[in-house]
Design an enzyme around this catalytic site. Structure first.
Site, PDB file in Angstrom:
ATOM      1  N   ASP A   1      58.963  53.578  75.052  1.00  0.00           N
ATOM      2  CA  ASP A   1      59.124  55.027  74.900  1.00  0.00           C
ATOM      3  C   ASP A   1      60.508  55.420  75.414  1.00  0.00           C
ATOM      4  O   ASP A   1      60.821  55.208  76.585  1.00  0.00           O
ATOM      5  CB  ASP A   1      58.027  55.750  75.697  1.00  0.00           C
ATOM      6  CG  ASP A   1      57.926  57.224  75.340  1.00  0.00           C
ATOM      7  OD1 ASP A   1      58.656  57.674  74.440  1.00  0.00           O
ATOM      8  OD2 ASP A   1      57.108  57.924  75.974  1.00  0.00           O
TER       9      ASP A   1
ATOM     10  N   ASP B   1      61.038  57.918  68.620  1.00  0.00           N
ATOM     11  CA  ASP B   1      61.381  57.478  69.973  1.00  0.00           C
ATOM     12  C   ASP B   1      60.339  56.610  70.660  1.00  0.00           C
ATOM     13  O   ASP B   1      60.460  56.334  71.850  1.00  0.00           O
ATOM     14  CB  ASP B   1      61.679  58.697  70.852  1.00  0.00           C
ATOM     15  CG  ASP B   1      60.500  59.654  70.958  1.00  0.00           C
ATOM     16  OD1 ASP B   1      59.608  59.593  70.094  1.00  0.00           O
ATOM     17  OD2 ASP B   1      60.475  60.461  71.901  1.00  0.00           O
ATOM     18  N   GLU B   2      59.321  56.163  69.953  1.00  0.00           N
ATOM     19  CA  GLU B   2      58.353  55.274  70.601  1.00  0.00           C
ATOM     20  C   GLU B   2      57.680  54.355  69.584  1.00  0.00           C
ATOM     21  O   GLU B   2      57.580  54.673  68.405  1.00  0.00           O
ATOM     22  CB  GLU B   2      57.300  56.067  71.380  1.00  0.00           C
ATOM     23  CG  GLU B   2      56.441  56.979  70.546  1.00  0.00           C
ATOM     24  CD  GLU B   2      55.357  57.671  71.368  1.00  0.00           C
ATOM     25  OE1 GLU B   2      54.732  57.018  72.216  1.00  0.00           O
ATOM     26  OE2 GLU B   2      55.142  58.877  71.131  1.00  0.00           O
TER      27      GLU B   2
END
Length: 369
Positions: free
Chosen positions: A15, A109-110
């Site tokens: 993350d 983003d993860e």
């Protein structure tokens, strides 16, 4: 402590730390160390992301920009830049694929990675996570955090433990102890409403949750009861999926001024339908179910849907159904948001999974995690 016998997987959840805000600080060093919010400016603005400096004042994503500015008078608002986010996200994912092909992105983003068997031949998922985070930092200048454990649920929860710029490993022999000590609000999937419901039943920790019978949980939490019963025992069998079938495709717009005329709404819906058509064609799919989303000025939300006999992807055909749905009933109030989504897509092929041979684990084994 007894842990159920399950397939052994080594899962990493990566993350990026305050991704949108961190990108803004990366591109403009004068913002480093300052409280910033991405988006949110304007009378109706909503914060998309906040830097850690802003979070200290209580600023959070999905918060009204006006409230964020009130909480943090020194807050600096910056514009979103999705092209830039996508550019950096692509670099991050290239790092992931250097270690495994089993990568399941959740957003820009993860992502989840299954490194049970990996391209580096490294038996330690913890060391792999360290390497990945170091490479991300070197290639993008940004920090990432990671959670490492036996399944996706625990890895997701663990990635938040040592944020920012840290990682947490929960090996097999520590799974139950970790979950029992966990605050119930830290369980992934337990939002504000569910947290309050849990509290009303005396459930404040994983240990409290584990003390409730399956029958009790199903009675009070419905279909989710079985899910909660399993996850607190370390049981979560969802695999990392390297290919995901899209279930729906949508576009929507929030307006600066409320709209009270159907004529103006149709004009806005034409532009939204253009975007839906573009996305359908880009994904090479069509859909049968058209849904019109309407959010009124009092924030009540309404959806109206119609399923057609044939698959469509053309803007004009989509608008024919949208018009029918729009005039299906009168407007109850002025409108602040309109959206169109297509579902029941013609891509319902089975997901392609690359799953390594299942292995069993025993808590007595000191496996390299």
């Amino acid at each position: 402590m007894e842990v159920p016998e399950l397939p052994l997987r080594k899962i990493i959840h990566v993350d990026m730390d305050a991704f949108y805000a961190s990108v803004a600080q990366l591109d403009d060093p004068s913002l480093v160390g300052k409280p910033i919010a991405v988006g949110g400016s304007g009378r109706r603005g909503v914060v998309s992301a906040a830097s850690y400096e802003a979070r200290k004042f209580g600023v959070r994503s999905a918060m009204a920009g006006a409230l964020a500015a009130k909480l943090c008078p020194e807050l600096i608002f910056v514009k979103t830049n999705f092209e830039r986010y996508k550019e950096i996200s692509d670099k991050v994912r290239k790092v992931f694929f250097e270690y495994t092909d089993l990568v399941e992105p959740l957003s820009l983003d993860e992502a989840y990675l299954d490194v049970t068997e990996n391209k580096k031949g490294n038996p330690s998922a913890s060391l792999i996570a360290q390497d990945i985070r170091a490479k991300i930092k070197k290639r993008t200048g940004l920090n990432a955090s990671a959670g490492i454990s036996i399944n996706k649920f625990i890895a997701k929860v663990a990635s938040d433990v040592n944020k920012p710029n840290g990682q947490k490993t929960v090996p097999p022999e520590e799974v139950l102890e970790f979950l029992e000590a966990l605050d119930i609000k830290k369980f992934y999937g337990v939002g504000k409403v569910m947290k309050e419901k849990m509290y009303r039943h005396g459930i404040y920790t994983g240990l409290d949750l584990k003390g409730k019978s399956l029958e009790f949980l199903e009675e009070h939490f419905g279909k989710s009861g079985g899910y909660y019963y399993n996850i607190v025992r370390g049981i979560h069998t969802s695999q990392v999926k390297s290919e995901r079938t899209r279930k729906s495709l949508a576009a929507e717009r929030t307006f600066n001024e409320n709209i009270s005329s159907e004529i103006f709404m149709l004009e806005k819906l034409e532009h939204i339908a253009d975007e839906v058509e573009r996305r359908l064609k880009k994904s090479n799919v069509a859909g049968k179910t058209v849904t019109l989303k309407i959010k009124y000025s009092d924030f009540t939300l309404q959806t109206r849907s119609k399923t057609l006999a044939l698959y469509i992807a053309d803007k004009h055909l989509i608008m024919e159904t949208v018009k029918e749905l729009l005039f299906q009933e009168g407007m109850k109030n002025s409108v602040r948001l309109l959206g169109i989504s297509m579902s029941n897509l013609n891509n319902d092929k089975k997901e392609v999974l690359k799953v390594s041979e299942e292995k069993k684990y025993d808590v007595q084994l000191k496996l390299e995690f």
